[in-house]
Design an enzyme around this catalytic site. Structure first.
Site, PDB file in Angstrom:
ATOM      1  N   ARG A 115       0.832  -1.203   0.000  1.00  0.00           N
ATOM      2  CA  ARG A 115       0.000   0.000   0.000  1.00  0.00           C
ATOM      3  C   ARG A 115       0.867   1.254   0.000  1.00  0.00           C
ATOM      4  O   ARG A 115       1.774   1.388   0.809  1.00  0.00           O
ATOM      5  CB  ARG A 115      -0.924  -0.005   1.226  1.00  0.00           C
ATOM      6  CG  ARG A 115      -1.841   1.198   1.321  1.00  0.00           C
ATOM      7  CD  ARG A 115      -2.848   1.045   2.445  1.00  0.00           C
ATOM      8  NE  ARG A 115      -2.271   1.259   3.767  1.00  0.00           N
ATOM      9  CZ  ARG A 115      -2.958   1.324   4.905  1.00  0.00           C
ATOM     10  NH1 ARG A 115      -4.276   1.138   4.885  1.00  0.00           N
ATOM     11  NH2 ARG A 115      -2.360   1.516   6.058  1.00  0.00           N
ATOM     12  N   GLY A 117      -0.619   4.963  -1.184  1.00  0.00           N
ATOM     13  CA  GLY A 117      -1.516   6.019  -0.715  1.00  0.00           C
ATOM     14  C   GLY A 117      -2.892   5.532  -0.342  1.00  0.00           C
ATOM     15  O   GLY A 117      -3.708   6.281   0.203  1.00  0.00           O
ATOM     16  N   HIS A 119      -5.355   4.599  -2.382  1.00  0.00           N
ATOM     17  CA  HIS A 119      -6.420   5.026  -3.286  1.00  0.00           C
ATOM     18  C   HIS A 119      -6.884   3.926  -4.228  1.00  0.00           C
ATOM     19  O   HIS A 119      -7.617   4.218  -5.181  1.00  0.00           O
ATOM     20  CB  HIS A 119      -5.980   6.249  -4.083  1.00  0.00           C
ATOM     21  CG  HIS A 119      -6.132   7.530  -3.331  1.00  0.00           C
ATOM     22  ND1 HIS A 119      -7.272   8.305  -3.375  1.00  0.00           N
ATOM     23  CD2 HIS A 119      -5.299   8.169  -2.487  1.00  0.00           C
ATOM     24  CE1 HIS A 119      -7.129   9.370  -2.607  1.00  0.00           C
ATOM     25  NE2 HIS A 119      -5.939   9.311  -2.056  1.00  0.00           N
ATOM     26  N   GLY A 187       3.425   5.245  -5.648  1.00  0.00           N
ATOM     27  CA  GLY A 187       3.710   3.860  -6.018  1.00  0.00           C
ATOM     28  C   GLY A 187       2.653   3.241  -6.899  1.00  0.00           C
ATOM     29  O   GLY A 187       2.955   2.702  -7.976  1.00  0.00           O
ATOM     30  N   GLY A 188       1.397   3.314  -6.493  1.00  0.00           N
ATOM     31  CA  GLY A 188       0.323   2.731  -7.277  1.00  0.00           C
ATOM     32  C   GLY A 188      -0.006   3.540  -8.512  1.00  0.00           C
ATOM     33  O   GLY A 188      -0.223   2.992  -9.593  1.00  0.00           O
ATOM     34  N   ASN A 479      -5.901   1.772 -12.992  1.00  0.00           N
ATOM     35  CA  ASN A 479      -5.933   2.604 -11.794  1.00  0.00           C
ATOM     36  C   ASN A 479      -7.337   2.984 -11.349  1.00  0.00           C
ATOM     37  O   ASN A 479      -7.504   3.617 -10.303  1.00  0.00           O
ATOM     38  CB  ASN A 479      -5.084   3.862 -11.995  1.00  0.00           C
ATOM     39  CG  ASN A 479      -3.612   3.587 -11.803  1.00  0.00           C
ATOM     40  OD1 ASN A 479      -3.220   2.480 -11.444  1.00  0.00           O
ATOM     41  ND2 ASN A 479      -2.784   4.582 -12.041  1.00  0.00           N
ATOM     42  N   TYR A 480      -8.341   2.596 -12.129  1.00  0.00           N
ATOM     43  CA  TYR A 480      -9.727   2.667 -11.658  1.00  0.00           C
ATOM     44  C   TYR A 480     -10.154   1.239 -11.311  1.00  0.00           C
ATOM     45  O   TYR A 480     -11.050   0.671 -11.915  1.00  0.00           O
ATOM     46  CB  TYR A 480     -10.654   3.243 -12.723  1.00  0.00           C
ATOM     47  CG  TYR A 480     -10.431   4.700 -13.056  1.00  0.00           C
ATOM     48  CD1 TYR A 480      -9.612   5.517 -12.287  1.00  0.00           C
ATOM     49  CD2 TYR A 480     -11.061   5.276 -14.152  1.00  0.00           C
ATOM     50  CE1 TYR A 480      -9.415   6.852 -12.596  1.00  0.00           C
ATOM     51  CE2 TYR A 480     -10.879   6.617 -14.473  1.00  0.00           C
ATOM     52  CZ  TYR A 480     -10.051   7.402 -13.700  1.00  0.00           C
ATOM     53  OH  TYR A 480      -9.875   8.726 -14.015  1.00  0.00           O
TER      54      TYR A 480
END
Length: 565
Positions: A115, A117, A119, A187-188, A479-480
């Site tokens: 993990r 952030g 999100h 990162g993500g 990322n969604y």
């Protein structure tokens, strides 16, 4: 299954409880045993005392456990008493901590969640139906800007707000093309592609990668040269959590003008919103690449009449007079006037886009606020549009949104620089689409009935849009994150399950990602419910030569040596 997690009931939780190994049960003695074993290993690997390492390892018995867990939960749907919790949370302060955490977790047979952030819209970075640890990267947040070569090293635990702030500290005419939410973790966001309101001018965040550092499955800290071009390619849009722990990226900064322009204009159905949205499709993806016009579509009530509001929020890398003149010719339906526009610096425009509407008077340090443990409820889905939706289609969409009542849409135009980059240059394949759709619904009240209703709205509208969006495969944006399109139990059918969502996220690039994954993490240690799967073991040796043999040989030799240390 993962898709039932948000609505766990006591029976479901009891079945999950029965399926856990002894090491994951909440009995103090068993939990303590796992914690003690991990802490001892961590101390041996880092040559530091257990008392020191205890400051970064949190068991469920630790008084700070709940606050550490909740700090970066960004969706309240996964912040309930029934939500599965990690047995241990590790908050590394150094690369050696990350390396040791990987090596010490492997023999304990726990899922290893990473993990930054928090999100991840469906919570895959911090929840699991199986026993798991969390590696929380939030302490590794350094951002180093080098003006001489216009680059920056950005640590995975930094937020986008911190990145923008530190760039602004050094220069008012440099920026970086990434997201508009300042609390998103690097990162993500970056490993999944990363986009923002300069993508038509500069492309995605990953299009500006120079180098990277990561910890692989053998605990080795690798830079671009050590990992090789295949693995570097994979973590440049394929999601870092499938291949290792991304520590950070070196990126090339981009030039921004001293003055940029922002504006926000809205219309309702009665004042021409249908025509404006329809025409936007022909202009937004094809206009001057310095202009990014996001379209927000939301059901609303005006004068006691249910309607739809269409709002254009824009960034223009230039002066107000120029964009007003441009859109008077290309999109007169918008009726943009100079009084709708505001000129400011690029950094101030980032504040504006995050709803600091008085951006020129806002303290830049607000972007250093991580806004911990403050999340609402929400759901996101995504689509891509290849050809313009007919006017009747827009009209029927508006009527459907009025019928549903709450779910909104965000249209993000592509074109410009995006269309100039090959679909296989990075794992992100959707370069030639007209625009991306985000389905967005938020709510504040913790109600199971409300949650079911709103999740159904999202699915219903997504289904309604089938005829208007990309096909074979229907595209989606990593990322969604959206577990509705498929999850992976990582059993015998892991590849088949992974291919379902993998094709939607990555298109033809999925095949190369799977080959790389199979070479660098053959035992599938780095996994989540939508990670890249490995090929069956019988295929493993057949794929090595299909990539870049010298690079893969170098990678395997290096890591064989590390594993033998």
């Amino acid at each position: 299954m993962l898709t039932t997690r948000p609505t766990f009931v006591s029976v479901g939780f009891f079945l999950l409880f029965l399926s856990l190994p002894l090491s994951s049960l909440s009995q103090p003695s068993v939990s303590s045993s796992v914690y003690d074993s991990f802490l001892k290993c961590l101390s041996e690997k880092t040559n530091t005392s257990q008392s020191e390492n205890a400051k970064i390892v949190f068991s469920q018995a630790n008084p700070s456990y709940t606050s550490v867990l909740r700090a970066y939960i960004r969706n309240a749907r996964f912040n309930k008493s029934s939500t599965p919790k990690p047995t241990i949370i590790v908050t590394p302060l150094s690369y050696s901590h990350v390396s040791a955490a990987v090596l010490c977790s492997k023999p304990l047979n726990f899922v290893f969640k990473i993990r930054s952030g928090g999100h991840d819209y469906d919570g895959l970075s911090y929840i699991s139906d199986k026993p798991f640890f969390i590696l929380d990267m939030s302490n590794l947040r350094k951002v180093s800007v080098d003006l001489a070569d216009q680059t920056a090293w950005i640590s995975a635990g930094a937020t986008l707000g911190e990145v923008y702030y530190h760039i602004w500290e050094k220069s008012k005419v440099l920026g970086f093309p990434a997201g508009v939410c300042p609390t998103v973790g690097v990162g993500g966001h970056l490993s999944g592609g990363g986009y923002g309101n300069m993508l038509r001018k500069f492309g995605l965040s990953v299009d500006h990668f120079i180098d990277a550092k990561m910890v692989d499955v053998n605990g080795a800290v690798l830079d671009r040269k050590a990992m090789g071009e295949d693995l570097f390619w994979a973590i440049s849009g394929g999601g870092g959590g499938s291949f290792g722990v991304v520590l950070g990226y070196k990126v090339k900064l981009v030039p921004v003008p001293a003055t940029v322009t922002v504006f926000r204009v809205e219309q309702y159905m009665a004042s021409g919103a249908v025509d404006m949205v329809h025409k936007w499709q022909f202009v937004g993806p094809k206009t001057d690449k310095n202009l990014f016009m996001r379209m927000l579509i939301q059901p609303a009530t005006r004068n006691k009449v249910k309607t739809v509001r269409a709002t254009v929020v824009a960034l223009f890398l230039g002066k107000a007079d120029d964009v007003v003149s441009l859109l008077a010719k290309e999109l007169p339906e918008l009726a943009l006037k100079k009084e709708n526009c505001r000129e400011m610096t690029w950094f101030q425009s980032a504040l504006y886009w995050y709803n600091y509407l008085n951006a020129t008077q806002t303290d830049p340090k607000v972007f250093l606020d991580r806004n911990l443990d403050s999340s609402g409820f929400g759901k996101r889905k995504s689509d891509y549009v290849e050809t313009e939706i007919p006017r009747k289609g827009i009209e029927s969409l508006f009527n459907k949104m009025i019928e549903l009542g709450k779910i909104g849409l965000v249209f993000n135009p592509y074109g410009g620089r995006m269309a100039e980059i090959a679909e296989d240059a990075t794992p992100f394949p959707h370069r030639n689409m007209l625009f991306k759709i985000q389905y967005s619904i938020n709510w504040k009240d913790s109600s199971q009935d409300l949650e079911k209703r709103y999740l159904k709205q999202a699915k219903t509208l997504h289904s309604f849009m089938t005829g208007f969006v990309s096909k074979n495969p229907r595209g989606a944006y990593l990322n969604y994150r959206d577990v509705d399109i498929g999850v992976n139990d990582h059993g015998e059918d892991s590849y088949k399950e992974g291919e379902v969502y993998g094709r939607m996220y990555f298109g033809k690039n999925f095949d190369r990602l799977v080959k790389i994954k199979t070479v660098v993490d053959p035992d599938n240690f780095f996994r989540n419910e939508q990670s890249i799967p490995t090929l069956p073991s019988k295929v493993y040796y057949a794929i090595n030569e299909a990539l870049h043999p010298p690079i893969l040989d170098q990678y395997k030799r290096k890591n064989k040596a590390v594993a033998q240390q």
